[in-house]
Design a protein around this motif. Structure first.
Motif, PDB file in Angstrom:
ATOM      1  N   ASP A  41       0.823  -1.208   0.000  1.00  0.00           N
ATOM      2  CA  ASP A  41       0.000   0.000   0.000  1.00  0.00           C
ATOM      3  C   ASP A  41       0.862   1.264   0.000  1.00  0.00           C
ATOM      4  N   HIS A  45       0.997   4.258  -3.023  1.00  0.00           N
ATOM      5  CA  HIS A  45       0.573   5.648  -2.817  1.00  0.00           C
ATOM      6  C   HIS A  45       1.725   6.649  -2.708  1.00  0.00           C
ATOM      7  N   ASN A  46       2.914   6.221  -2.365  1.00  0.00           N
ATOM      8  CA  ASN A  46       4.054   7.132  -2.187  1.00  0.00           C
ATOM      9  C   ASN A  46       5.092   6.868  -3.272  1.00  0.00           C
TER      10      ASN A  46
END
Length: 184
Positions: A41, A45-46
């Motif tokens: 995750d 997202h990063n």
């Protein structure tokens, strides 16, 4: 194998049961799957930001015109520069040929004036180094910088030193030795 298990005592049975349970506990994922999901995750997202590279400077070639200039490694160039420096010099330099006096062995800041003497037409200053007292008159040398005594009064001795400045030129510098009074 069941027959072997029945023949064991109660403590041995308990030990075998613990051993079997510990072996089975090592087969589980122990929460590793949860950590793997969190890492996936975070990666999703990063995204890392990478700044674009600057364009390199344009190289401008240098044209060497060495045939028309003076060779920097030529010994005659050094002689030419030294000749120019001597032509521009003020002509001041210490006399290296003269015999050194006793007080020229000591730095001027270690010399103390402790008194004066008067004789017919002559004034002497009394200078002390460590525990030795030396009489000097105008024209004597004192200090390590070719200092010549130019004037003696009752309270001070004027000295003209010849020192080299940052460019190597010899220049004159004034110094004074003032009377040191004992307060004993």
């Amino acid at each position: 194998m069941i027959d072997v298990y029945k023949g064991l005592g109660r403590a041995a049975k308990l030990g075998v049961a613990v051993l079997v349970l510990a072996t089975l506990a090592g087969c589980g994922d122990s929460g590793v799957q949860e950590v793997k999901e969190w890492m996936a995750d975070v990666r999703l997202h990063n995204r890392p930001f990478i700044a674009p590279l600057k364009a390199p400077k344009k190289f401008i070639p240098f044209a060497y015109a060495g045939n028309s200039s003076i060779d920097p490694f030529d010994a005659n160039k050094l002689l030419t520069v030294l000749a120019k420096m001597q032509a521009n010099s003020n002509g001041l330099k210490p006399n290296m040929e003269r015999r050194r006096e006793a007080l020229e062995s000591y730095p001027l800041d270690t010399v103390k004036m402790v008194g004066t003497l008067q004789k017919v037409g002559l004034s002497y200053a009394l200078l002390q180094i460590d525990k030795t007292v030396f009489p000097i008159k105008v024209g004597n040398y004192v200090g390590q910088n070719f200092g010549m005594v130019t004037h003696i009064s009752e309270t001070e001795v004027s000295v003209k030193e010849i020192v080299q400045d940052a460019s190597g030129e010899w220049v004159e510098r004034e110094a004074k030795l003032e009377l040191q009074e004992n307060t004993k």
